[in-house]
Design an enzyme around this catalytic site. Structure first.
Site: not given
Length: 370
Positions: A238, A63, A196, A153
């Site tokens: 978003k 990752r 979002e 976010k």
């Protein structure tokens, strides 16, 4: 009453002038024309399932190497204003021992973080959900700021299912109030909040029904943000791309979809917020780019910067390059990634000339003629 006292009495009145200026400056940097966000905030299990689907072993080191490629691909900084990181990635380092937030900043890319935890179902709502993580958010935000993050976010997913009455009014209120509370906590700790409200493309709803639900959801969001005292100039949006459900039998052109998104924004999106970075939500790069391009052609004198914050649309084609190889194809992936970002950048300026982005029969005809 002076103008300055009116400003202090509005959203962000709990912040100092220096704090408000820092948040506004960061939000404006996130909303630069032709630049967008790379969303690589998938948790270890989610990115792991994508790795395993193409024969790549999922490990922390894999990752790390993969995300490093997303941050260092030659030329990516020309198209990116920010990168949304999973908390794991926030504390990882490059091959040279540089923390990823520091590496990103050195390339002019702002580092952000995903602070929400797991999703859970609201009882009595036929399946509507909310996100967990608000109670411990302030402490975690302090840690994220110390690690180098400058924005955050929080995703609040909703599904349109008219047969079940979803999303329910309760779910809309709960999710949008949570987003507002998250936003003011972030700002209090020095992070620009991306809010979002993510309405899934699954379902049979029409474009007209989608417009109505998206207006209702976003109107509740902005009212909640104002009620909570959020500093609107220091926050960004978003949203999902407004469209009919995937199984809707009606067809719509890409221009109709672009106009629908502008309609929603013009009805409710505050001019104080500098921009919106649309999520891809399972759309292909061609679909997402076509629709974003149509929005920017249709927005006229609307004041916001409309750009991208994509994960799957950018990443799935990269991972396809690894099928049958058994390991990450980093050089080829980096090259394709920058080519994809160039497409996204052009769409963010209404300058992309590719085909695609409609829904249903009209989309299929467009693809056949391409």
């Amino acid at each position: 009453m002076s103008v300055s006292s009116l400003i202090v009495g509005g959203g962000g009145s709990h912040l100092t002038a220096a704090q408000r200026m820092a948040l506004k400056t960061t939000a404006e940097q996130m909303c630069q024309s032709g630049k967008g966000l790379t969303a690589c905030d998938e948790g270890p299990a989610t990115i792991g399932s994508r790795f395993e689907a193409v024969g790549i072993t999922n490990s922390e080191e894999t990752r790390r190497i993969y995300r490093q490629m997303l941050f260092t691909a030659p030329g990516c900084e020309n198209y990116l204003s920010g990168a949304i990181l999973d908390p794991e990635t926030l504390y990882q380092k490059s091959d040279e021992g540089v923390l990823f937030p520091e590496l990103l900043k050195s390339r002019g890319i702002l580092p952000g973080v995903k602070p929400h935890l797991k999703i859970y179902e609201l009882p009595g709502t036929n399946g509507d959900t909310v996100m967990q993580g608000l109670d411990s958010l302030s402490v975690r935000c302090k840690e994220y700021v110390a690690a180098g993050a400058v924005f955050a976010k929080w995703r609040s997913p909703l599904v349109i299912d008219t047969s079940k009455g979803c999303p329910t009014d309760l779910a809309i209120r709960a999710n949008m109030h949570d987003l507002a509370r998250y936003a003011i906590i972030c700002q209090s700790e020095g992070l620009v909040p991306i809010v979002e409200p993510d309405i899934s493309l699954s379902g049979t709803h029409t474009l007209e029904e989608s417009i109505s639900i998206n207006i209702k959801v976003q109107a509740e969001l902005y009212k909640s943000m104002i009620d909570h005292g959020v500093y609107m100039e220091g926050s960004t949006l978003k949203p999902n791309i407004v469209n009919a459900g995937r199984d809707c039998p009606s067809s719509y052109t890409v221009d109709e979809i672009g106009s629908a998104n502008i309609r929603v924004l013009r009805d409710v999106f505050p001019v104080a917020m500098p921009g919106a970075n649309f999520l891809s939500g399972g759309q292909s790069l061609t679909e997402a780019a076509g629709r974003l391009n149509a929005m920017n052609k249709a927005k006229g004198n609307s004041p916001w910067n409309l750009s991208f914050s994509w994960s799957q649309a950018l990443q799935l084609p990269l991972l396809d390059l690894c099928k049958g190889k058994g390991e990450l194809q980093l050089e080829d992936m980096a090259k394709l990634y920058v080519e994809e970002l160039e497409i996204a950048s052009k769409a963010a300026k209404g300058e992309w000339e590719g085909e695609g982005g409609g829904h249903g029969t009209k989309r299929k005809l467009a693809n056949m003629s391409a």
